[in-house]
Scaffold this active site. Structure first.
Site, PDB file in Angstrom:
ATOM      1  N   CYS A 198       0.872  -1.176   0.000  1.00  0.00           N
ATOM      2  CA  CYS A 198       0.000   0.000   0.000  1.00  0.00           C
ATOM      3  C   CYS A 198       0.902   1.216   0.000  1.00  0.00           C
ATOM      4  O   CYS A 198       1.621   1.469   0.972  1.00  0.00           O
ATOM      5  CB  CYS A 198      -0.908   0.004   1.223  1.00  0.00           C
ATOM      6  SG  CYS A 198      -1.964   1.476   1.327  1.00  0.00           S
ATOM      7  N   GLU A 254      -4.085   0.998  -6.036  1.00  0.00           N
ATOM      8  CA  GLU A 254      -3.166  -0.046  -6.486  1.00  0.00           C
ATOM      9  C   GLU A 254      -3.081   0.039  -8.001  1.00  0.00           C
ATOM     10  O   GLU A 254      -4.009   0.525  -8.662  1.00  0.00           O
ATOM     11  CB  GLU A 254      -3.623  -1.446  -6.060  1.00  0.00           C
ATOM     12  CG  GLU A 254      -3.555  -1.723  -4.565  1.00  0.00           C
ATOM     13  CD  GLU A 254      -2.130  -1.804  -4.025  1.00  0.00           C
ATOM     14  OE1 GLU A 254      -1.187  -1.649  -4.824  1.00  0.00           O
ATOM     15  OE2 GLU A 254      -1.977  -2.014  -2.811  1.00  0.00           O
TER      16      GLU A 254
END
Length: 241
Positions: free
Chosen positions: A2, A104
């Site tokens: 992340c 992402e």
């Protein structure tokens, strides 16, 4: 992993969602990046939840230089309880990282396409965080945080093989409990409601871009102008310590 997320809910909504006595002083941010100050929720010494800012990128207590934190933005769920850099924080300094969605990048033949991932109704939720307090040689303390990541669930796996650990609201108290050392059962992939995933503009690649349009859905094959290409290759801004 992340490496980018956004938090755009009104402070009053955040206070209600995380059981805070007062609404935090926060502005909407749509492109939060490593090394920046980020809001986290923790339990203070009086046993109350509070929202404070910490540098994203954990600096281990034994570090000689704070720059190591830039490489420790994430802690793997598989080793967070045993890693020398993270195990103390996992046992004693757990926190929640509020957000409305994380980004992402999916690999395609045309390059990486950023995607926004969040709850379908857009409400704020929490990632599992751990933090440390590091003291510089001049005595200046630095509070820093890492986000715990795990293997991706079925809804995210097509985008990336890793995802941040999402803590369900009913587990907030246990994750934040200093006396509850064993919280490893909370570190698996998200098993709650299906997450909403959609492609977003490649403008998110440049940290300098920070506006609401970054979370809006676009086509997977979003066309770009030469000017946009230049903006997305801008080096990330790293604030001074």
């Amino acid at each position: 992993m992340c490496g980018r997320y956004e938090l755009s809910s009104h402070p009053e909504v955040i206070a209600l969602a995380f059981g805070l006595a007062h609404a935090p002083s926060l502005r909407a941010r749509y492109n939060i990046a490593p090394t920046q100050p980020v809001p986290v929720v923790r339990v203070n010494r009086d046993g109350e939840r509070e929202c404070v800012e910490m540098r994203w990128g954990l600096i281990p207590r034994f570090a000689k230089d704070p720059s190591v934190g830039a490489r420790m933005i994430n802690a793997r769920a598989e080793t967070v309880a045993t890693s020398g850099a993270f195990r103390y924080a996992f046992a004693h300094h757990r926190c929640l990282v509020p957000l409305n969605g994380f980004y992402e990048w999916r690999k395609t033949t045309a390059g990486k396409v950023p995607h926004h991932i969040g709850m379908r109704d857009g409400r704020p939720f929490a990632l599992a965080g751990i933090y440390e307090r590091w003291r510089a040689p001049d005595g200046q303390p630095i509070a820093s945080v890492a986000i715990v990541t795990t293997s991706a669930n079925a809804g995210v796996r097509d985008i990336h093989d890793r995802m941040p650990v999402i803590v369900p609201p009913e587990a907030y108290a246990r994750w934040l409990d200093r006396a509850h050392e064993d919280a490893t059962d909370l570190l698996g992939p998200w098993q709650g409601e299906a997450l909403h995933v959609h492609p977003v503009s490649k403008r998110v690649n440049a940290v300098a871009n920070d506006d609401a349009s970054l979370v809006e859905p676009v086509s997977d094959e979003e066309p770009r102008t030469a000017a946009e290409d230049q903006r997305t290759t801008t080096k990330p801004f790293i604030p001074a310590s």
